[in-house]
Design a protein around this motif. Structure first.
Motif, PDB file in Angstrom:
ATOM      1  N   UNK A  67      -6.732   1.721 -10.384  1.00  0.00           N
ATOM      2  CA  UNK A  67      -7.572   1.307  -9.261  1.00  0.00           C
ATOM      3  C   UNK A  67      -6.787   0.671  -8.131  1.00  0.00           C
ATOM      4  N   UNK A  68      -5.802  -0.164  -8.461  1.00  0.00           N
ATOM      5  CA  UNK A  68      -5.003  -0.836  -7.435  1.00  0.00           C
ATOM      6  C   UNK A  68      -4.027   0.113  -6.753  1.00  0.00           C
ATOM      7  N   UNK A  69      -3.717   1.231  -7.420  1.00  0.00           N
ATOM      8  CA  UNK A  69      -2.802   2.205  -6.833  1.00  0.00           C
ATOM      9  C   UNK A  69      -3.537   3.249  -6.004  1.00  0.00           C
ATOM     10  N   UNK A  70      -4.829   3.374  -6.209  1.00  0.00           N
ATOM     11  CA  UNK A  70      -5.609   4.426  -5.558  1.00  0.00           C
ATOM     12  C   UNK A  70      -6.787   3.859  -4.772  1.00  0.00           C
ATOM     13  N   UNK A  71      -6.536   2.867  -3.931  1.00  0.00           N
ATOM     14  CA  UNK A  71      -7.593   2.228  -3.149  1.00  0.00           C
ATOM     15  C   UNK A  71      -8.063   3.163  -2.047  1.00  0.00           C
ATOM     16  N   UNK A 116     -10.984  -8.188   2.803  1.00  0.00           N
ATOM     17  CA  UNK A 116     -10.507  -6.802   2.769  1.00  0.00           C
ATOM     18  C   UNK A 116      -9.010  -6.846   2.477  1.00  0.00           C
ATOM     19  N   UNK A 117      -8.628  -6.279   1.342  1.00  0.00           N
ATOM     20  CA  UNK A 117      -7.225  -6.208   0.963  1.00  0.00           C
ATOM     21  C   UNK A 117      -6.682  -4.845   1.380  1.00  0.00           C
ATOM     22  N   UNK A 118      -5.546  -4.861   2.028  1.00  0.00           N
ATOM     23  CA  UNK A 118      -4.952  -3.630   2.535  1.00  0.00           C
ATOM     24  C   UNK A 118      -3.726  -3.291   1.692  1.00  0.00           C
ATOM     25  N   UNK A 119      -3.763  -2.141   1.020  1.00  0.00           N
ATOM     26  CA  UNK A 119      -2.621  -1.781   0.190  1.00  0.00           C
ATOM     27  C   UNK A 119      -1.394  -1.463   1.035  1.00  0.00           C
ATOM     28  N   UNK A 120      -0.233  -1.605   0.437  1.00  0.00           N
ATOM     29  CA  UNK A 120       0.983  -1.216   1.145  1.00  0.00           C
ATOM     30  C   UNK A 120       1.039   0.310   1.276  1.00  0.00           C
TER      31      UNK A 120
END
Length: 179
Positions: A67-71, A116-120
């Motif tokens: 889930x954290x890798x595929x936001x 809202x968290x924005x992935x790298x």
């Protein structure tokens, strides 16, 4: 593995960047992932279930790493936060499956103004496919642990600190194995 420019017979997952052979899998995904990557995730679940005595303790960690890798850019704000919460609780606080799922319930019922968290741009190098193809149970276990840590550590410090702070604020201490 196929090369990224072999677009007729392979796909490139937008979340993890895995190059996977194109399949006819009819599934859909709520993640920022190709159906081929979601299929790999399902196969990894099957491997986990087939080796539940050994890998069952990593069930929630696997879900949260994926889930954290595929936001998905349009995902509800709670999704990435919960995925990162699970990684934080397992990797830094020693919490297991039940404690993480309980924490998700506690958090969902006690807060609603999620940041809202924005992935790298790239969330780690390892993928669910790497975990699935690592070899036997020992190799899958160690690769899954490395994958989860890599995903967690690839997120920006500020985003991880937000997750730590919200978790400590909202989740009772008894759900942390160690301090």
């Amino acid at each position: 593995m196929n090369s990224p420019d072999d677009t007729q017979s392979s796909t490139v997952c937008p979340g993890c960047r895995a190059v996977l052979p194109r399949t006819e899998w009819p599934g859909t995904t709520k993640y920022n992932a190709t159906t081929e990557c979601a299929e790999v995730s399902g196969e990894l679940l099957g491997f986990e279930v087939g080796n539940a005595a050994r890998l069952g303790y990593l069930h929630q960690l696997r879900i949260d790493a994926y889930g954290a890798q595929h936001v998905h850019p349009d995902a509800p704000r709670i999704g990435p936060l919960f995925a990162l919460n699970g990684l934080y609780m397992f990797l830094e606080r020693g919490s297991g499956n039940l404690a993480v799922r309980t924490a998700h319930g506690i958090m969902a019922n006690s807060y609603d103004d999620w940041p809202r968290l924005v992935p790298p741009p790239q969330v780690g190098d390892l993928t669910a496919s790497d975990v699935l193809t690592a070899g036997g149970v020992d190799e899958v276990e160690s690769t899954l642990l490395r994958w989860a840590r890599e995903v967690w550590e690839s997120w920006p410090d500020a985003e991880r600190e937000t997750v730590r702070n919200l978790t400590v604020e909202l989740v009772p201490e008894r759900y942390f194995e160690h301090g």
